[in-house]
Design a protein around this motif. Structure first.
Motif, short mmCIF file in Angstrom:
data_model
loop_
_atom_site.label_atom_id
_atom_site.label_comp_id
_atom_site.label_asym_id
_atom_site.label_seq_id
_atom_site.Cartn_x
_atom_site.Cartn_y
_atom_site.Cartn_z
N ALA A 287 3.79 3.14 -4.59
CA ALA A 287 3.50 3.59 -3.03
C ALA A 287 4.51 2.91 -2.17
O ALA A 287 3.77 3.58 -0.73
N LEU A 288 5.08 1.39 -1.88
CA LEU A 288 6.00 0.83 -1.39
C LEU A 288 6.29 1.83 0.06
O LEU A 288 6.99 1.40 1.03
N PRO A 289 7.29 3.15 -0.76
CA PRO A 289 8.11 3.64 -0.21
C PRO A 289 7.34 4.61 1.33
O PRO A 289 8.17 4.61 2.18
N TRP A 290 5.58 4.67 1.05
CA TRP A 290 5.16 5.22 1.88
C TRP A 290 4.83 4.22 3.27
O TRP A 290 3.69 5.40 4.29
N VAL A 291 4.67 3.26 2.52
CA VAL A 291 4.08 2.00 3.47
C VAL A 291 4.78 1.03 4.06
O VAL A 291 4.63 0.03 5.10
N LEU A 292 6.04 1.02 3.96
CA LEU A 292 6.80 -0.29 4.23
C LEU A 292 7.35 -0.35 5.85
O LEU A 292 7.99 -1.41 6.04
N ASP A 293 6.83 0.53 6.68
CA ASP A 293 7.31 0.68 7.87
C ASP A 293 6.13 -0.04 8.61
O ASP A 293 6.50 -1.09 9.79
N GLU A 294 4.89 -0.05 8.13
CA GLU A 294 3.91 -1.36 9.07
C GLU A 294 3.64 -2.39 7.96
O GLU A 294 3.58 -3.57 8.15
N TYR A 295 3.39 -1.89 6.77
CA TYR A 295 3.02 -3.16 5.65
C TYR A 295 3.93 -4.48 5.10
O TYR A 295 5.55 -2.80 4.73
N ALA A 296 4.11 -5.91 4.78
CA ALA A 296 5.55 -6.31 3.85
C ALA A 296 5.11 -6.20 2.73
O ALA A 296 3.56 -6.43 2.31
N LEU A 297 6.15 -5.92 2.28
CA LEU A 297 5.60 -7.20 0.05
C LEU A 297 5.53 -8.46 0.62
O LEU A 297 7.08 -9.02 0.92
N LEU A 298 4.26 -9.21 -0.08
CA LEU A 298 4.38 -10.39 -0.37
C LEU A 298 5.24 -10.41 -1.53
O LEU A 298 5.07 -10.53 -2.52
N PRO A 299 5.31 -12.16 -1.79
CA PRO A 299 6.20 -12.28 -2.71
C PRO A 299 5.52 -13.10 -3.36
O PRO A 299 5.29 -13.37 -5.40
#
Length: 285
Positions: free
Chosen positions: A58-70
């Motif tokens: 689902a990341l491609p639809w949310v990365l404008d607003e949300y960052a992936l945490l490590p």
């Protein structure tokens, strides 16, 4: 701070310490428990939560607003989704191999899940003529649907790895094993994302501290985990945690980021997800 994650044992185990106020200086959490198919929708469309557990798919639809945490997510080896059938497919054909799925009806837990992307990538290589109808249903309803002949096959996740024999079902493919042999990389399953406007370094530190507390005090979270585990037996819940909470949960690392990039690049090549800017996947601090 508003957070959403699933009631599955790995998530409740990871976040137990923070939810219960055991992390110094960490803010109180307002928790929403929901299946990952729902949290994927909340991240992409509602955007009311500060932190969410979602599928890597689902990341491609949310990365404008949300960052992936490590940290905090589910990624590993030997923990991939399974393709299950009954001994015989509806109509009487033996479920002898992937070719038997050509034109068949498949139940999946989400069309924005890593499981679904892995399944479609595997099917492109192994199912001549292509799949038939894809039906999305809650993951706990998939095995009964396959057993009862309502669908021809099912894509299952989570504790189904341990319980599918009790439904009389047959393993057609372990997609994690296929992915690992095809790429040499671990399987990216569930991601933790947070609003880019927040202090992402501190949030990551709180999550990592919660993970470390869970490992150091496994008995402390047991009641909380089982209370949300949907009547799962304790032994199954513990096996679930052992499988999905691992070194990648504490830190994605080089292999983790490589696996995520490989999954999304392959899926974009197949037209399954929008292509993203690789820079958006990098560690956010």
């Amino acid at each position: 701070m508003k957070i959403a994650f699933s009631p599955c044992p790995n998530d409740t185990f990871v976040f137990h310490a923070w939810v219960h106020g055991l992390i110094p200086d960490a803010p109180e959490l307002d928790v929403s428990y929901a299946d990952i198919n729902i949290t994927n929708h909340w991240a992409a469309d509602d955007r009311e939560h500060d932190i969410l557990k979602i599928s890597y798919a689902a990341l491609p639809w949310v990365l404008d607003e949300y960052a992936l945490l490590p940290c905090g997510g589910a990624l590993g080896r030997g923990c991939g989704p399974l393709v299950l059938t009954a001994d015989k497919l509806p109509g009487g054909e033996a479920a002898s191999g992937p070719t038997a799925l050509s034109g068949r009806t498949i139940a999946v837990p989400s069309e924005r899940s890593t499981a679904y992307l892995l399944f479609r990538l595997w099917a492109a290589q192994n199912v001549p003529g292509g799949l038939g109808e894809i039906i999305v249903m809650p993951f706990d309803q998939i095995m009964p649907a396959v057993r009862d002949g309502a669908v021809d096959a099912g894509l299952v996740i989570h504790e189904a790895r341990f319980t599918y024999p009790s439904y009389g079902l047959k393993l057609m493919s372990d997609l994690g094993s296929w992915w690992e042999s095809d790429t040499g990389l671990p399987i990216p399953l569930g991601a933790i994302v947070a609003r880019r406007s927040l202090d992402l370094k501190r949030i990551s530190q709180w999550i990592r501290t919660s993970v470390e507390y869970a490992w150091a005090h496994p008995q402390d979270s047991k009641a909380y985990v089982l209370a949300h585990a949907q009547e799962m037996e304790q032994q199954v819940a513990e096996a679930h945690i052992d499988l999905y909470v691992n070194s990648f949960t504490a830190e994605l690392g080089e292999d983790g980021y490589a696996a995520i990039s490989a999954l999304l690049e392959r899926a974009a090549d197949e037209g399954l997800v929008p292509r993203i800017d690789p820079a958006l996947l990098k560690r956010p601090y």
